[in-house]
Design a protein around this motif. Structure first.
Motif, PDB file in Angstrom:
ATOM      1  N   GLY A  14       0.804  -1.234   0.000  1.00 36.87           N
ATOM      2  CA  GLY A  14       0.000   0.000   0.000  1.00 36.87           C
ATOM      3  C   GLY A  14       0.828   1.272   0.000  1.00 36.87           C
ATOM      4  N   PHE A  15       2.123   1.154   0.296  1.00 37.47           N
ATOM      5  CA  PHE A  15       2.973   2.352   0.289  1.00 37.47           C
ATOM      6  C   PHE A  15       3.400   2.649  -1.154  1.00 37.47           C
ATOM      7  CE2 PHE A  15       7.564   3.876   0.853  1.00 37.47           C
ATOM      8  CZ  PHE A  15       7.177   5.210   0.863  1.00 37.47           C
ATOM      9  N   ASN A  16       3.143   3.876  -1.581  1.00 36.47           N
ATOM     10  CA  ASN A  16       3.615   4.263  -2.910  1.00 36.47           C
ATOM     11  C   ASN A  16       4.360   5.602  -2.835  1.00 36.47           C
ATOM     12  OD1 ASN A  16       1.514   6.088  -2.696  1.00 36.47           O
ATOM     13  ND2 ASN A  16       0.172   5.014  -4.120  1.00 36.47           N
ATOM     14  N   TYR A  17       5.062   5.884  -3.912  1.00 34.32           N
ATOM     15  CA  TYR A  17       5.869   7.106  -3.933  1.00 34.32           C
ATOM     16  C   TYR A  17       5.941   7.641  -5.356  1.00 34.32           C
ATOM     17  CZ  TYR A  17       9.524   3.941  -5.628  1.00 34.32           C
ATOM     18  OH  TYR A  17      10.238   3.018  -6.346  1.00 34.32           O
ATOM     19  N   ALA A  18       6.273   8.920  -5.446  1.00 38.60           N
ATOM     20  CA  ALA A  18       6.347   9.576  -6.754  1.00 38.60           C
ATOM     21  C   ALA A  18       7.797   9.862  -7.089  1.00 38.60           C
ATOM     22  CB  ALA A  18       5.546  10.874  -6.717  1.00 38.60           C
ATOM     23  N   GLU A  19       8.158   9.546  -8.338  1.00 41.25           N
ATOM     24  CA  GLU A  19       9.542   9.753  -8.780  1.00 41.25           C
ATOM     25  C   GLU A  19       9.493  10.559 -10.070  1.00 41.25           C
ATOM     26  OE1 GLU A  19      11.912   6.217  -8.692  1.00 41.25           O
ATOM     27  OE2 GLU A  19      13.362   7.013 -10.111  1.00 41.25           O
ATOM     28  N   MET A  20      10.231  11.646 -10.113  1.00 40.04           N
ATOM     29  CA  MET A  20      10.219  12.487 -11.316  1.00 40.04           C
ATOM     30  C   MET A  20      11.639  12.745 -11.808  1.00 40.04           C
ATOM     31  SD  MET A  20       8.182  15.997 -12.077  1.00 40.04           S
ATOM     32  CE  MET A  20       8.255  16.725 -13.702  1.00 40.04           C
ATOM     33  N   VAL A  21      11.841  12.430 -13.092  1.00 38.53           N
ATOM     34  CA  VAL A  21      13.139  12.682 -13.715  1.00 38.53           C
ATOM     35  C   VAL A  21      12.900  12.895 -15.211  1.00 38.53           C
ATOM     36  CG1 VAL A  21      13.647  10.190 -14.034  1.00 38.53           C
ATOM     37  CG2 VAL A  21      15.522  11.828 -13.873  1.00 38.53           C
ATOM     38  N   ASN A  22      13.659  13.788 -15.811  1.00 36.34           N
ATOM     39  CA  ASN A  22      13.536  14.076 -17.253  1.00 36.34           C
ATOM     40  C   ASN A  22      12.091  14.306 -17.706  1.00 36.34           C
ATOM     41  OD1 ASN A  22      16.307  13.858 -17.735  1.00 36.34           O
ATOM     42  ND2 ASN A  22      16.169  11.621 -17.862  1.00 36.34           N
ATOM     43  N   GLY A  23      11.325  15.030 -16.923  1.00 36.09           N
ATOM     44  CA  GLY A  23       9.958  15.384 -17.311  1.00 36.09           C
ATOM     45  C   GLY A  23       8.925  14.303 -17.057  1.00 36.09           C
ATOM     46  N   LYS A  24       9.347  13.123 -16.609  1.00 32.16           N
ATOM     47  CA  LYS A  24       8.394  12.043 -16.356  1.00 32.16           C
ATOM     48  C   LYS A  24       8.166  11.902 -14.847  1.00 32.16           C
ATOM     49  CE  LYS A  24       7.768   7.206 -17.534  1.00 32.16           C
ATOM     50  NZ  LYS A  24       8.611   6.039 -17.598  1.00 32.16           N
ATOM     51  N   ASN A  25       6.899  11.993 -14.442  1.00 37.51           N
ATOM     52  CA  ASN A  25       6.531  11.930 -13.024  1.00 37.51           C
ATOM     53  C   ASN A  25       5.637  10.722 -12.817  1.00 37.51           C
ATOM     54  OD1 ASN A  25       6.376  12.815 -10.394  1.00 37.51           O
ATOM     55  ND2 ASN A  25       4.961  14.514 -10.811  1.00 37.51           N
ATOM     56  N   GLU A  26       6.131   9.742 -12.076  1.00 37.38           N
ATOM     57  CA  GLU A  26       5.404   8.463 -11.977  1.00 37.38           C
ATOM     58  C   GLU A  26       5.102   8.116 -10.538  1.00 37.38           C
ATOM     59  OE1 GLU A  26       6.747   4.782 -14.352  1.00 37.38           O
ATOM     60  OE2 GLU A  26       8.561   5.831 -13.680  1.00 37.38           O
ATOM     61  N   LEU A  27       3.962   7.469 -10.329  1.00 41.94           N
ATOM     62  CA  LEU A  27       3.626   6.930  -9.010  1.00 41.94           C
ATOM     63  C   LEU A  27       3.972   5.442  -9.027  1.00 41.94           C
ATOM     64  CD1 LEU A  27       2.333   8.044  -6.416  1.00 41.94           C
ATOM     65  CD2 LEU A  27       0.146   7.167  -7.249  1.00 41.94           C
ATOM     66  N   ILE A  28       4.758   5.015  -8.051  1.00 42.61           N
ATOM     67  CA  ILE A  28       5.267   3.635  -8.056  1.00 42.61           C
ATOM     68  C   ILE A  28       4.879   2.945  -6.743  1.00 42.61           C
ATOM     69  CG2 ILE A  28       7.382   2.233  -8.157  1.00 42.61           C
ATOM     70  CD1 ILE A  28       8.664   4.700  -9.635  1.00 42.61           C
ATOM     71  N   ASP A  29       4.428   1.692  -6.840  1.00 42.73           N
ATOM     72  CA  ASP A  29       4.108   0.920  -5.638  1.00 42.73           C
ATOM     73  C   ASP A  29       5.390   0.314  -5.074  1.00 42.73           C
ATOM     74  OD1 ASP A  29       1.340   1.282  -5.616  1.00 42.73           O
ATOM     75  OD2 ASP A  29       1.087  -0.234  -7.177  1.00 42.73           O
ATOM     76  N   ALA A  30       5.588   0.531  -3.781  1.00 39.45           N
ATOM     77  CA  ALA A  30       6.771  -0.055  -3.135  1.00 39.45           C
ATOM     78  C   ALA A  30       6.515  -1.523  -2.826  1.00 39.45           C
ATOM     79  CB  ALA A  30       7.085   0.704  -1.853  1.00 39.45           C
ATOM     80  N   LYS A  31       7.567  -2.315  -2.813  1.00 38.31           N
ATOM     81  CA  LYS A  31       7.455  -3.703  -2.349  1.00 38.31           C
ATOM     82  C   LYS A  31       7.339  -3.686  -0.821  1.00 38.31           C
ATOM     83  CE  LYS A  31       9.968  -6.012  -6.019  1.00 38.31           C
ATOM     84  NZ  LYS A  31      11.251  -5.559  -6.503  1.00 38.31           N
ATOM     85  N   SER A  32       6.875  -4.791  -0.282  1.00 34.98           N
ATOM     86  CA  SER A  32       6.705  -4.828   1.172  1.00 34.98           C
ATOM     87  C   SER A  32       7.106  -6.169   1.770  1.00 34.98           C
ATOM     88  CB  SER A  32       5.254  -4.521   1.533  1.00 34.98           C
ATOM     89  OG  SER A  32       4.395  -5.416   0.846  1.00 34.98           O
ATOM     90  N   TYR A  33       7.413  -6.137   3.059  1.00 35.93           N
ATOM     91  CA  TYR A  33       7.808  -7.339   3.799  1.00 35.93           C
ATOM     92  C   TYR A  33       6.668  -8.338   3.850  1.00 35.93           C
ATOM     93  CZ  TYR A  33       9.205 -10.267   7.683  1.00 35.93           C
ATOM     94  OH  TYR A  33       9.501 -11.341   8.482  1.00 35.93           O
ATOM     95  N   ILE A  34       5.472  -7.824   4.156  1.00 30.34           N
ATOM     96  CA  ILE A  34       4.286  -8.677   4.147  1.00 30.34           C
ATOM     97  C   ILE A  34       3.643  -8.511   2.780  1.00 30.34           C
ATOM     98  CG2 ILE A  34       1.966  -8.991   5.116  1.00 30.34           C
ATOM     99  CD1 ILE A  34       3.150  -7.992   7.792  1.00 30.34           C
ATOM    100  N   ASN A  35       3.400  -9.619   2.121  1.00 32.07           N
ATOM    101  CA  ASN A  35       2.743  -9.530   0.800  1.00 32.07           C
ATOM    102  C   ASN A  35       1.336 -10.055   0.921  1.00 32.07           C
ATOM    103  OD1 ASN A  35       4.877  -8.612  -1.048  1.00 32.07           O
ATOM    104  ND2 ASN A  35       5.906 -10.388  -0.182  1.00 32.07           N
ATOM    105  N   GLU A  36       0.430  -9.376   0.273  1.00 31.33           N
ATOM    106  CA  GLU A  36      -0.960  -9.850   0.338  1.00 31.33           C
ATOM    107  C   GLU A  36      -1.446 -10.252  -1.028  1.00 31.33           C
ATOM    108  OE1 GLU A  36      -2.456  -7.461   4.243  1.00 31.33           O
ATOM    109  OE2 GLU A  36      -2.944  -6.671   2.270  1.00 31.33           O
TER     110      GLU A  36
END
Ligand code: SD4
Length: 326
Positions: free
Chosen positions: A304-326
């Motif tokens: 459920g934790f996600n983050y935004a990464e922006m480089v070279n004009g591209k801004n993306e929302l990415i889902d982080a991996k987690s210790y507990i997987n569902e």
């Protein structure tokens, strides 16, 4: 000096001579050399990181530093009254007071922080002033507010109609149960790298919704909510602050990078430390990090934790991996 320590020292010295950051691999076989990236990049927690990244990148493209980017980026979220976890509109404590925590760190190892700050919309900007205008790192509560007012910040009511209504509903049961990924876990932590390759970071929050009056979380604690070492990397944290405070997680992530872990491994190891030592199952923690080469990593306890990464004009929302997987 042990041979391992000597090896690390020697590989660092060799890398320093080359103008590179170098660390030893965990197996001591070959040094990991990180070449500093000069491609501006913004990285920040949760989906409110998307608009924050846009502003941070614009600031850096206009000649601002990574520090300027990290400050101005998160100010977008602090100023948004619809966000219930940062700045104005942030959920209050259990007595109905909005109390804010924030910290900032630059590429020279300078740091500034405010905690338990009330009635000032931009704690991150106050934290920067603490860093730049005082001999201290951290100001708390009334003292932090008095300093902010003296610096020209305006006093305002941060409890919006919506957050007041939600709090009044909560008061009916006063049942405090931190819910994973919902409402009370949306701190913005941001890491920026500018065209000179410098790293800076910021972290700002209203903390846990309906917390005890006076409670301060990890977000203003240098090393817990944020850590930057411009020779190696930077890390930010989000989630149940007590867990990051007990493990000094952001410092740990950067220290592991310094010791040779890659960014992803470092985030995973810092979560593992929580899992090994603490009661973690009902809480969310997420780490987000970047090294000086611009490599990024993220890891959380739960999905459920996600983050935004922006480089070279591209801004993306990415889902982080987690210790507990569902
Ligand atoms: C705190 N870490 O006060 C903050 C809350 C939060 O994402 O992150 N949220 O403990």
């Amino acid at each position: 000096m042990s041979s391992r320590r000597k090896f690390i020292k020697n590989s660092l010295a060799a890398s320093a001579a080359l103008g590179l950051a170098g660390t030893a691999c965990a197996d001591d076989k070959k040094p990991t050399v990180l070449e500093r990236s000069t491609t501006p990049k913004a990285l920040s927690t949760w989906n409110h990181g998307l608009p924050a990244n846009e502003v941070a990148m614009r600031v850096m493209q206009d000649g601002g530093s990574a520090l300027d980017g990290a400050e101005k980026g998160v100010m977008v979220v602090e100023a948004d009254p619809t966000g219930t976890s940062v700045g104005i509109g942030g959920a209050p404590d259990r007595d109905g007071n909005v109390t804010l925590d924030a910290c900032i760190m630059d590429n020279e190892g300078n740091a500034g922080s405010v905690c338990f700050l009330q009635s000032i919309k931009h704690p991150i900007a106050v934290a920067r002033k603490v860093m730049e205008e005082t001999p201290h790192v951290m100001l708390a509560g009334e003292g932090a507010k008095r300093f902010a007012l003296a610096q020209g910040f305006a006093e305002e009511n941060l409890l919006t109609e919506n957050s007041r209504k939600a709090w009044e509903e909560w008061v009916k049961t006063s049942n405090y149960e931190p819910v994973i990924n919902v409402e009370n876990h949306d701190t913005i932590g941001m890491i920026c790298q500018d065209a000179n390759g410098n790293l800076s970071g910021s972290c700002t929050t209203s903390g846990l919704a309906y917390k005890m009056h006076g409670r301060v979380g990890d977000s203003p604690i240098i090393g817990a909510g944020l850590f930057v070492d411009n020779d190696y990397g930077a890390a930010v944290a989000t989630g149940m602050g007590e867990l990051m405070m007990k493990t000094l997680g952001s410092f740990l992530v950067v220290e592991l990078i310094r010791q040779g872990a890659n960014v992803q491994e470092a985030c995973e190891e810092a979560i593992q430390r929580i899992v090994d030592k603490l009661d973690y199952k009902s809480f969310q923690v997420g780490y987000l990090a970047m090294d000086i080469a611009g490599n990024t990593g993220a890891y959380a306890i739960h999905p459920g934790f996600n983050y935004a990464e922006m480089v070279n004009g591209k801004n993306e929302l990415i889902d982080a991996k987690s210790y507990i997987n569902e």
